[in-house]
Design a protein around this motif. Sequence first.
Motif, PDB file in Angstrom:
ATOM      1  N   PHE A 129     -11.092   2.115  -0.579  1.00 42.40           N
ATOM      2  CA  PHE A 129     -11.257   1.904  -1.719  1.00 42.40           C
ATOM      3  C   PHE A 129     -11.972   3.221  -2.413  1.00 42.40           C
ATOM      4  CE2 PHE A 129     -14.796   1.266  -4.802  1.00 42.40           C
ATOM      5  CZ  PHE A 129     -14.042   0.106  -6.184  1.00 42.40           C
ATOM      6  N   TRP A 173      -5.028  -0.739  -3.715  1.00 43.33           N
ATOM      7  CA  TRP A 173      -5.918  -1.763  -3.065  1.00 43.33           C
ATOM      8  C   TRP A 173      -6.454  -3.007  -3.211  1.00 43.33           C
ATOM      9  CZ3 TRP A 173     -10.562  -3.809  -2.978  1.00 43.33           C
ATOM     10  CH2 TRP A 173     -11.398  -3.732  -2.467  1.00 43.33           C
ATOM     11  N   GLY A 199       1.099  -1.267  -0.170  1.00 45.34           N
ATOM     12  CA  GLY A 199       0.161  -0.132   0.299  1.00 45.34           C
ATOM     13  C   GLY A 199       0.428   0.924   0.019  1.00 45.34           C
ATOM     14  N   TRP A 238      -6.918   8.669   2.517  1.00 48.06           N
ATOM     15  CA  TRP A 238      -5.903   7.010   2.372  1.00 48.06           C
ATOM     16  C   TRP A 238      -4.741   7.086   3.090  1.00 48.06           C
ATOM     17  CZ3 TRP A 238      -5.944   2.419  -0.774  1.00 48.06           C
ATOM     18  CH2 TRP A 238      -4.610   1.994  -1.567  1.00 48.06           C
TER      19      TRP A 238
END
Length: 484
Positions: A351, A468, A277, A388
């Motif tokens: 997401f 993701w 990530g 995020w």
Amino acid sequence: MSAIQTTKMSNFRWVICALLFLATTVNYMDRQVLSLTWKDFIAPEFHWDDNDYGTITGWFSIFYAIANLFAGKFIDWMGTKKGYLIAIFVWSTGAVLHAGCGWAAMNIEGYDSIEALRMVQAGSDAAVAIATVSVWLFLSCRMILALGEAGNFPAAIKVTAEYFPKKDRAFATSIFNSGASVGALAAPATIPLLARAWGWEMAFVIIGALGYIWMALWIWAYEKPSKNKRVNQAELNYIEQDVDISDVQNKQEAKEEKTIPFWQCFKYKQTWSFIVGKFMTDGVWWFFLFWAPAYFSDQYGYTSDSAMGIALIFTLYAICTVLSIGGGYLPKIFVEKYGMNPYAGRMRAMFIFALFPVLGLFAQPLGAYSAWWPAILIGLLGAGHQSWSANIFSTVGDMFPKSTIGTITGIGSMAGGVGSFLINKGSGMFFTWADGQGSAFQMLGFDGKPAAYMVVFCICAVAYLIGWCIMKALVPKYKPIVLE
């Protein structure tokens, strides 16, 4: 009445969160000084091109990545209070030292004044020598800056885990993490003006010195919650609500001492999920942080100290700042309103935030109509990243014991630094090459350097969705690591 007063929560944890926010703000302002001064102030003096700047930003990312590999372990070992103080002292000192690069380059190359450096003819052997020496000098200072800055997020995430229950951590993280946007927002409004008024050297000195002020505030405010006199019992109970309070005396101290050995961290899929990530997405933020001022200067002719240049960068980061704060609150809604566990709520929110960067695909095409379009769209992309980022950091606190949070955060941040090196150094080389090709290089309706920008924007647009998907495949369900 007195009984009610004694049980009222003290809420000092938000003061600690505010200090984390200030540290992150200073952190990002220190990073931004170079990106806001190199194109219009430093490059003419040292004869830099995009590749030179890409070298500096790229290798800064590598130094930052290597430092992150050990920063988390250092914070876990040294302790939050001392570790954070050392980190900000080192990065503030590194920031201030940038101011001496001009003087050092002048003396190394044998010139009697900075003005003499500027008079060297571009493209000559002397200009190449000056560029080479100055790049290495700035790299040395960036290495010190990176060494200290690597400690910021491992320390801040560890403090957040100490002062907030799991349900509030993403929101608290989004608040302090918004300091990245606020720092990037304050930077264009102050740094170019400082550079124009007193020279780029003083911009490094003034912004770098802010870290020393923060150190005094940290010494005054921070102790662990159980030892902090400003945290009353009601607030302590709230902070420790995830723990069986009746069992604290027997088990808590032993569990806090137990940690996962460094190399064993890599055997967990949760570690690799965090690594992927960060690797896929950190470079996107750093690319726009380092290159946005140059982009508006190259593509639209708005220098960093012009009114329009300041307005565009300010707007970009204002959008990041305002919208990103809500990013930490969204998973809290999923948890409290829909009964999802923290990890499931966080992944659903991430997401949604991964869709924001897709807007970056339209920044360059719409820029043909107005420079405001890329400023707005990149701002939305940045807001998606910050939201995020707040949540991906919080997954570490969800999955790992507190004693290992700093280590895992450092490992993931190292992966983010590697990704940042690749995109920043690669972009610098790509932009220099494309600029030399002119109309001979065409891509997606653009040619030359605009085509290169379009290619990089496309990469940035899809990075989050790819990241993701891999994270979800590695850790499909909530599975915290429990040390026996």
